[in-house]
Enzyme design. Structure first.
Site, PDB file in Angstrom:
ATOM      1  N   LYS A 115       0.657  -1.342   0.458  1.00 36.82           N
ATOM      2  CA  LYS A 115      -0.260  -0.457  -0.100  1.00 36.82           C
ATOM      3  C   LYS A 115       0.890   1.236  -0.259  1.00 36.82           C
ATOM      4  O   LYS A 115       1.950   1.540   0.565  1.00 36.82           O
ATOM      5  CB  LYS A 115      -0.673   0.055   1.533  1.00 36.82           C
ATOM      6  N   VAL A 138      12.202   8.273 -11.390  1.00 31.36           N
ATOM      7  CA  VAL A 138      12.641   6.820 -12.279  1.00 31.36           C
ATOM      8  C   VAL A 138      11.072   6.398 -11.903  1.00 31.36           C
ATOM      9  O   VAL A 138      10.145   5.960 -11.723  1.00 31.36           O
ATOM     10  CB  VAL A 138      13.525   6.012 -11.678  1.00 31.36           C
ATOM     11  N   ASP A 139      11.172   5.597 -13.495  1.00 33.94           N
ATOM     12  CA  ASP A 139       9.902   4.472 -13.227  1.00 33.94           C
ATOM     13  C   ASP A 139       9.896   3.412 -13.576  1.00 33.94           C
ATOM     14  O   ASP A 139      10.761   2.807 -14.414  1.00 33.94           O
ATOM     15  CB  ASP A 139       9.336   4.614 -14.967  1.00 33.94           C
ATOM     16  N   ASP A 140      10.169   3.242 -12.851  1.00 32.13           N
ATOM     17  CA  ASP A 140      10.370   1.690 -11.976  1.00 32.13           C
ATOM     18  C   ASP A 140       9.645   0.211 -12.441  1.00 32.13           C
ATOM     19  O   ASP A 140       9.015  -0.526 -13.414  1.00 32.13           O
ATOM     20  CB  ASP A 140      11.219   1.376 -10.392  1.00 32.13           C
ATOM     21  N   THR A 144       3.808   3.844  -8.626  1.00 35.31           N
ATOM     22  CA  THR A 144       3.563   5.238  -8.202  1.00 35.31           C
ATOM     23  C   THR A 144       3.148   6.186  -8.390  1.00 35.31           C
ATOM     24  O   THR A 144       1.936   6.527  -8.682  1.00 35.31           O
ATOM     25  CB  THR A 144       4.585   5.802  -7.297  1.00 35.31           C
ATOM     26  N   LYS A 168      12.736   2.557 -16.355  1.00 40.02           N
ATOM     27  CA  LYS A 168      13.612   1.013 -16.364  1.00 40.02           C
ATOM     28  C   LYS A 168      12.707   0.059 -17.251  1.00 40.02           C
ATOM     29  O   LYS A 168      11.428   0.260 -17.483  1.00 40.02           O
ATOM     30  CB  LYS A 168      13.307   0.897 -15.047  1.00 40.02           C
ATOM     31  N   PRO A 194      22.521  11.183  -7.034  1.00 38.06           N
ATOM     32  CA  PRO A 194      23.343  11.698  -6.738  1.00 38.06           C
ATOM     33  C   PRO A 194      23.386  12.100  -5.022  1.00 38.06           C
ATOM     34  O   PRO A 194      23.485  12.138  -3.762  1.00 38.06           O
ATOM     35  CB  PRO A 194      24.165  13.246  -7.129  1.00 38.06           C
ATOM     36  N   TRP A 195      21.722  12.293  -5.372  1.00 42.41           N
ATOM     37  CA  TRP A 195      21.354  12.945  -3.976  1.00 42.41           C
ATOM     38  C   TRP A 195      21.505  11.149  -2.350  1.00 42.41           C
ATOM     39  O   TRP A 195      21.123  11.332  -1.548  1.00 42.41           O
ATOM     40  CB  TRP A 195      19.673  13.604  -4.419  1.00 42.41           C
TER      41      TRP A 195
HETATM   42  P1  5GP Z   1       8.138   2.479  -9.007  1.00 43.68           P
HETATM   43  O1  5GP Z   1       6.595   2.768  -8.204  1.00 43.68           O
HETATM   44  O2  5GP Z   1       7.877   2.614 -10.210  1.00 43.68           O
HETATM   45  O3  5GP Z   1       8.142   0.813  -8.478  1.00 43.68           O
HETATM   46  O4  5GP Z   1       8.742   3.750  -7.836  1.00 43.68           O
HETATM   47  C1  5GP Z   1       8.811   4.643  -8.191  1.00 43.68           C
HETATM   48  C2  5GP Z   1       9.708   5.344  -6.774  1.00 43.68           C
HETATM   49  O5  5GP Z   1      10.656   4.470  -6.295  1.00 43.68           O
HETATM   50  C3  5GP Z   1      10.686   5.921  -7.365  1.00 43.68           C
HETATM   51  O6  5GP Z   1       9.985   7.416  -6.882  1.00 43.68           O
HETATM   52  C4  5GP Z   1      11.894   5.870  -6.626  1.00 43.68           C
HETATM   53  O7  5GP Z   1      11.738   6.674  -5.184  1.00 43.68           O
HETATM   54  C5  5GP Z   1      11.920   4.533  -6.518  1.00 43.68           C
HETATM   55  N1  5GP Z   1      12.477   3.714  -6.868  1.00 43.68           N
HETATM   56  C6  5GP Z   1      12.235   2.710  -7.826  1.00 43.68           C
HETATM   57  N2  5GP Z   1      13.222   2.655  -8.387  1.00 43.68           N
HETATM   58  C7  5GP Z   1      14.944   3.371  -7.595  1.00 43.68           C
HETATM   59  C8  5GP Z   1      15.805   2.895  -8.020  1.00 43.68           C
HETATM   60  O8  5GP Z   1      16.272   2.159  -8.686  1.00 43.68           O
HETATM   61  N3  5GP Z   1      16.903   3.677  -7.613  1.00 43.68           N
HETATM   62  C9  5GP Z   1      16.249   4.899  -6.996  1.00 43.68           C
HETATM   63  N4  5GP Z   1      16.889   5.487  -5.919  1.00 43.68           N
HETATM   64  N5  5GP Z   1      14.807   4.771  -5.949  1.00 43.68           N
HETATM   65  C10 5GP Z   1      13.994   4.080  -7.295  1.00 43.68           C
END
Ligand code: 5GP
Length: 198
Positions: A115, A138-140, A144, A168, A194-195
């Site tokens: 959640k 990033v779009d993982d 989100t 990704k 970098p942060w």
């Molecule tokens: P999602 O919901 O697309 O899986 O992930 C979105 C959030 O997960 C991003 O805004 C980020 O904060 C975090 N995140 C996902 N993959 C990475 C990554 O490879 N590196 C970092 N630093 N954060 C990630």
């Protein structure tokens, strides 16, 4: 005056050397040597590391794509924490309000959760009938972005666009009726921004 500039690329590190020689007279020569080290994006088997310079280039690249599409945002919405700095840099291109929202699917060990936690949200008046540009680093898994887009739709924006630095490469649910801009299609590895380190 004599100016010599050259670059050396060594193991992903760009070393720029500037040598300035000023001839005042035969006895007085001023020699000024400056060394500039720029670490390019580095990649290991498991992780990708970016510098702030890389981030500025990624933001510039995504801004160019948005401009080419003729999408004109009325408001910039940065997803915290990783979208804040790209959002702030992108605001240099658009003199529009920058608003932060904070949603997190990850725990303190970077493990994905079921959640979403919403820590900070936006007022409806900033979204209704507006072209909104949602910014993240990033779009993982895209969880989100889906969560945020669906919540924004309830506020009836004119148009929704998304800008991310890295998309990704993996299978994910498409985002319907959304303009999508990413600076780079990236291997499915953990990205260290970098942060994230100092
Ligand atoms: P999602 O919901 O697309 O899986 O992930 C979105 C959030 O997960 C991003 O805004 C980020 O904060 C975090 N995140 C996902 N993959 C990475 C990554 O490879 N590196 C970092 N630093 N954060 C990630």
């Amino acid at each position: 005056m004599l100016l010599i500039n050259f670059n050396i690329f060594l193991l992903g590190i760009n070393i720029k050397i500037n040598i300035k020689i000023l001839f005042l007279n035969c006895d007085n020569i001023i020699l000024n040597i400056s060394l500039y080290v720029n670490v390019n994006k580095m990649e290991s088997d498991k992780k990708i590391y970016y510098t702030y310079e890389n981030i500025h280039s990624l933001v510039k690249n995504v801004a160019k794509k948005i401009k080419t599409s003729n999408f004109e945002p009325d408001v910039l919405i940065a997803i915290g924490g990783g979208g804040y700095i790209p959002g702030r840099i992108l605001r240099n291109e658009y003199k529009k309000p920058l608003i932060g929202v904070s949603v997190n699917y990850y725990d303190e060990n970077d493990k994905i959760q079921e959640k979403a936690n919403v820590f900070q949200w936006i007022e409806k008046k900033h979204v209704k009938n507006k072209n909104i540009l949602i910014i993240d680093e990033v779009d993982d898994t895209r969880k989100t972005l889906h969560f945020i887009v669906e919540k924004m739709r309830k506020y009836k924006p004119k148009e929704i666009a998304i800008a991310v630095l890295n998309n990704k490469k993996k299978e994910k649910e498409p985002l319907e009726n959304v303009k999508y801009f990413c600076s780079e299609e990236t291997e499915d590895k953990w990205i260290v921004y970098p942060w994230d380190y100092y």
